[in-house]
Design an enzyme around this catalytic site. Structure first.
Site, PDB file in Angstrom:
ATOM      1  N   ARG A   1       8.620   5.977 -64.473  1.00 51.37           N
ATOM      2  CA  ARG A   1       7.404   5.462 -64.108  1.00 51.37           C
ATOM      3  C   ARG A   1       6.464   5.206 -65.221  1.00 51.37           C
ATOM      4  O   ARG A   1       6.540   5.424 -66.404  1.00 51.37           O
ATOM      5  CB  ARG A   1       6.672   6.797 -63.574  1.00 51.37           C
ATOM      6  CG  ARG A   1       7.013   7.188 -62.195  1.00 51.37           C
ATOM      7  CD  ARG A   1       6.186   6.228 -61.004  1.00 51.37           C
ATOM      8  NE  ARG A   1       6.530   6.512 -59.912  1.00 51.37           N
ATOM      9  CZ  ARG A   1       7.716   5.906 -58.980  1.00 51.37           C
ATOM     10  NH1 ARG A   1       8.404   5.191 -59.700  1.00 51.37           N
ATOM     11  NH2 ARG A   1       7.934   6.118 -58.003  1.00 51.37           N
TER      12      ARG A   1
ATOM     13  N   ILE B   1      12.915   3.087 -66.548  1.00 45.14           N
ATOM     14  CA  ILE B   1      13.182   2.847 -65.566  1.00 45.14           C
ATOM     15  C   ILE B   1      12.448   4.185 -64.657  1.00 45.14           C
ATOM     16  O   ILE B   1      12.579   4.079 -63.425  1.00 45.14           O
ATOM     17  CB  ILE B   1      14.323   2.584 -64.661  1.00 45.14           C
ATOM     18  CG1 ILE B   1      15.443   3.940 -65.111  1.00 45.14           C
ATOM     19  CG2 ILE B   1      15.003   1.382 -65.326  1.00 45.14           C
ATOM     20  CD1 ILE B   1      16.506   3.631 -64.401  1.00 45.14           C
TER      21      ILE B   1
ATOM     22  N   HIS C   1       9.457  -3.496 -61.658  1.00 42.90           N
ATOM     23  CA  HIS C   1       9.586  -2.311 -60.818  1.00 42.90           C
ATOM     24  C   HIS C   1      10.730  -2.481 -59.737  1.00 42.90           C
ATOM     25  O   HIS C   1      10.268  -2.460 -58.308  1.00 42.90           O
ATOM     26  CB  HIS C   1       8.297  -1.788 -60.159  1.00 42.90           C
ATOM     27  CG  HIS C   1       8.353  -0.266 -59.891  1.00 42.90           C
ATOM     28  ND1 HIS C   1       7.188   0.810 -60.069  1.00 42.90           N
ATOM     29  CD2 HIS C   1       9.431   0.486 -59.275  1.00 42.90           C
ATOM     30  CE1 HIS C   1       7.812   1.810 -59.857  1.00 42.90           C
ATOM     31  NE2 HIS C   1       8.912   1.640 -59.169  1.00 42.90           N
ATOM     32  N   ILE C   2      11.475  -3.105 -60.032  1.00 40.76           N
ATOM     33  CA  ILE C   2      12.805  -3.488 -59.050  1.00 40.76           C
ATOM     34  C   ILE C   2      13.982  -2.834 -59.121  1.00 40.76           C
ATOM     35  O   ILE C   2      14.976  -3.116 -58.713  1.00 40.76           O
ATOM     36  CB  ILE C   2      12.934  -4.869 -59.201  1.00 40.76           C
ATOM     37  CG1 ILE C   2      13.492  -5.494 -60.695  1.00 40.76           C
ATOM     38  CG2 ILE C   2      11.725  -5.832 -58.666  1.00 40.76           C
ATOM     39  CD1 ILE C   2      14.128  -6.770 -60.771  1.00 40.76           C
TER      40      ILE C   2
ATOM     41  N   GLU D   1       0.510  -0.381 -63.546  1.00 41.01           N
ATOM     42  CA  GLU D   1       1.148  -1.509 -62.985  1.00 41.01           C
ATOM     43  C   GLU D   1       0.167  -1.934 -61.638  1.00 41.01           C
ATOM     44  O   GLU D   1      -0.225  -1.020 -61.062  1.00 41.01           O
ATOM     45  CB  GLU D   1       2.627  -1.384 -62.897  1.00 41.01           C
ATOM     46  CG  GLU D   1       3.036  -0.091 -61.810  1.00 41.01           C
ATOM     47  CD  GLU D   1       4.396  -0.054 -61.852  1.00 41.01           C
ATOM     48  OE1 GLU D   1       5.287   0.214 -62.917  1.00 41.01           O
ATOM     49  OE2 GLU D   1       5.060   0.119 -60.493  1.00 41.01           O
TER      50      GLU D   1
ATOM     51  N   ARG E   1      14.505  19.184 -68.260  1.00 39.92           N
ATOM     52  CA  ARG E   1      13.713  20.324 -68.265  1.00 39.92           C
ATOM     53  C   ARG E   1      14.850  21.707 -68.204  1.00 39.92           C
ATOM     54  O   ARG E   1      14.477  22.439 -68.949  1.00 39.92           O
ATOM     55  CB  ARG E   1      12.979  20.478 -66.942  1.00 39.92           C
ATOM     56  CG  ARG E   1      11.111  20.072 -67.291  1.00 39.92           C
ATOM     57  CD  ARG E   1      10.506  20.052 -66.044  1.00 39.92           C
ATOM     58  NE  ARG E   1      11.562  19.464 -64.887  1.00 39.92           N
ATOM     59  CZ  ARG E   1      11.114  19.200 -63.614  1.00 39.92           C
ATOM     60  NH1 ARG E   1       9.697  19.692 -63.146  1.00 39.92           N
ATOM     61  NH2 ARG E   1      12.024  18.547 -62.768  1.00 39.92           N
TER      62      ARG E   1
END
Ligand code: GLV
Length: 328
Positions: free
Chosen positions: A240, A238, A287-288, A269, A179
């Site tokens: 979201r 990685i 999601h680790i 998820e 951004r």
């Protein structure tokens, strides 16, 4: 004086509960039951604070029903499970867990990138399935990491960590889109050049996504963006679920419009788009990215520090809606 009451929404380290119990009356969930919204609301009655993990949605309905709630402490850097506007309107503080996971998560981003580009998961499945009968010159040929162009979308602390690993460790040319542009000193430290999103997608050999999820970042990568990428390119998410249109990605992988993808996060998820489960050229992890014991402990400690900091000392460490503090 009675201690304030706090709810811990998910199973957590026993020492985290012990630390909380020094200051609060704690209701925990060490059985790790999955609560419906109605059950969460029920459990939150009379609670001044809640320790959340990123899976619990705190929205206007929850806030309306839980008038005693003062703080929600997320054990995650991302906090898209919080409706921060509603929380601010209800005078409820949110806190997150930044910084303590930066390097661990950057390590994982790089590991997933390497596993994806070098086809590590796919070739391991092949071997385990007993399909390796002879060596072949073109067996599981992937794409190089060293000397290639790394495109990072989202250049916060984790993005910068990945840039440094790529530029300094693997001699990659690093380009990024964000951004806002980093200042010149940070750009030099990361050896990274700012480019537009379209140029990044067209020129990167590997695209890594590290942007926070907001309505504006929903489907940052969809069919149109995938069409801009090189057919040899890899994509790593990685950030979201929802940053990538998972159905469009599965179609692109199936048609080999890009070479491969590595995904640690998914739309909806823990459900995973069924088409992603059937394509071979994708590495899937649950999601680790921040999952090392020291880092998960540091994240839990920071959530506890925020609960104690706010409810006992009036000073939270990492507020995400500091406007609530200004109201005091
Ligand atoms: C993990 O996804 C986090 O936001 O910490």
């Amino acid at each position: 004086m009675s201690k304030p009451k706090v709810l811990v929404a998910r199973a957590i380290f026993p020492e985290t509960i012990d630390r909380l119990a020094q200051h609060f009356e704690v209701e925990s969930n060490q059985a790790d039951a999955v609560w419906s919204k109605a059950q969460l609301i029920d459990k939150l009655q009379g609670k001044a604070g809640v320790f959340t993990t990123g899976s619990e949605r705190i929205d206007a309905e929850v806030l309306d029903a839980c008038p005693d709630l003062k703080i929600c402490a997320n054990m995650a850097v991302g906090y898209n499970n919080f409706d921060t506007e509603a929380m601010t309107a209800h005078g409820v503080l949110g806190t997150n867990a930044p910084d303590v996971l930066t390097e661990t998560t950057a390590d994982f981003g790089f590991a997933l990138l390497m596993a994806t580009a070098r086809r590590i998961a796919e070739s391991e499945h092949f071997l385990r399935a007993g399909q390796w009968t002879k060596w072949a010159y073109d067996m599981f040929s992937g794409s190089d990491i060293h000397g290639s162009t790394l495109g990072i979308i989202g250049m916060g602390r984790i993005g910068q960590g990945i840039a440094k690993r790529g530029a300094h460790g693997f001699g990659m040319k690093v380009i990024y889109h964000n951004r806002s542009r980093l200042d010149a000193a940070l750009e030099a430290e990361c050896k990274a050049s700012y480019v537009g999103k379209e140029e990044l997608l067209k020129t990167a050999d590997h695209v890594v996504l590290v942007v926070p999820y907001t309505p504006a970042s929903h489907h940052t990568i969809g069919a149109a963006e995938l069409a801009l990428m090189k057919p040899t390119a890899t994509l790593v998410n990685i950030a979201r679920g929802g940053i990538v249109d998972d159905a469009a990605l599965a179609a692109a992988l199936k048609d080999k419009r890009i070479a491969a993808a590595g995904l640690d996060v998914f739309e909806g998820e823990p459900k995973v788009h069924p088409d992603l489960l059937t394509v071979p050229n994708v590495v899937l992890t649950p999601h680790i990215a921040s999952a090392t014991v020291p880092t998960r402990k540091a994240m839990a400690d920071l959530a506890v520090d925020n609960l104690v900091g706010y409810l006992v000392n009036g000073k939270p460490l990492t507020p995400v809606n500091p406007a609530v503090l200004a109201k005091h």
